[in-house]
Design a protein around this motif. Sequence first.
Motif, PDB file in Angstrom:
ATOM      1  N   ILE A  67       0.962  -1.196   0.090  1.00 18.06           N
ATOM      2  CA  ILE A  67       0.169   0.653   0.043  1.00 18.06           C
ATOM      3  C   ILE A  67       0.679   1.158  -0.028  1.00 18.06           C
ATOM      4  O   ILE A  67       0.744   2.283  -0.583  1.00 18.06           O
ATOM      5  N   ALA A  68       2.192   1.049   0.323  1.00 17.94           N
ATOM      6  CA  ALA A  68       2.940   2.624   0.722  1.00 17.94           C
ATOM      7  C   ALA A  68       3.871   2.784  -0.666  1.00 17.94           C
ATOM      8  O   ALA A  68       4.043   4.160  -0.918  1.00 17.94           O
ATOM      9  N   ALA A  69       3.236   1.405  -0.883  1.00 12.33           N
ATOM     10  CA  ALA A  69       4.377   1.589  -2.918  1.00 12.33           C
ATOM     11  C   ALA A  69       3.347   2.123  -3.801  1.00 12.33           C
ATOM     12  O   ALA A  69       3.419   2.423  -4.707  1.00 12.33           O
ATOM     13  N   ASP A  70       2.338   1.539  -3.665  1.00 10.76           N
ATOM     14  CA  ASP A  70       0.678   2.655  -4.254  1.00 10.76           C
ATOM     15  C   ASP A  70       1.278   4.494  -4.193  1.00 10.76           C
ATOM     16  O   ASP A  70       0.657   5.193  -4.873  1.00 10.76           O
ATOM     17  N   VAL A  71       1.393   4.325  -2.928  1.00  3.63           N
ATOM     18  CA  VAL A  71       1.785   6.742  -2.462  1.00  3.63           C
ATOM     19  C   VAL A  71       2.837   6.463  -4.204  1.00  3.63           C
ATOM     20  O   VAL A  71       2.588   7.585  -4.267  1.00  3.63           O
TER      21      VAL A  71
END
Length: 308
Positions: A84-88
């Motif tokens: 989910i952090a990689a999505d940012v």
Amino acid sequence: MTDIAEFALQRVALATGVELDIVDTGPKDAPALIFLHGFPESHRTWREQIGVYAKDYRVIAPDQRGYCQSSKPEGVENYTPDKIAADVFAIADALGVDRFTVIGHDWGGAIAWLVALMGGPKEAGGNGRVERLVILNAPHPYKFQQAVFDDEGQRAASQYIRDFRDPANDALIAEQGIIGMLMKAVRWERSTALTGEESALMLRNWQEPGAAMGMLNWYRATQLVVPAMGEEAERPALLDAPFPTIAVPTLVIWATGDLALRPCLIEGLDDYVADLTLVKVPDCGHFVPWEAPGAVNAAMSDWLAKTA
């Protein structure tokens, strides 16, 4: 209250393999603010901030994976915090943003803590893309795990997480959706600050196919250990190892009336944040971005100006 139809969403395909609906408004060449919502909301967590900050900033507010009409990949493994952090960062890449300030509430704040660690100064081991961090009622990962073990009140307040993770509740979720789980686990009561129109929109978002499990998979994928009351659980290794310091300027806005996240979570926070500004909002519950928008916007505007 901002009109529901005001925020246009664009569908953005990310390099991480998901497609998210994203608000992208304000001057494209202005400093970028990426707003991350938490459970069980959407980009509309920030309805009292988007219009205000789009005057001077590029405001980006996604419906995160698992929510609303954004992608809902099957499998708990697709909701680990690192993905989910990689999505940012992938959002920033897709929109042509190099550096940004990340702002998060609730689960969005949990991800924002991680994004700030990953995107901090290069000399501190980060990729240098995160300029600043704003947290609204979202516990620091070390402090949260510590409090769940060492503070009986916080452990009691966190027991709902065990229900959210329990596969025995999947039949209830299939029958009643997320509302059934909320009524069982947290005895959900609509905030008096939530209008009927906003409440109806939130309910429609919860009813999107796959949304209930998508939202709950955020809880099921995290490595946070939540012992039962009275349980003598093995202490996580996280608590006995050095934890990296947040190296970017950080504003924490904390509503002290939050029943799920107790004030113990902000005690000693400056041990883990190099440049911390803490603003407390009294007489306010968990959903501080829209329950106390005046206090939130005043604190953010003052701090953003000082740290520009």
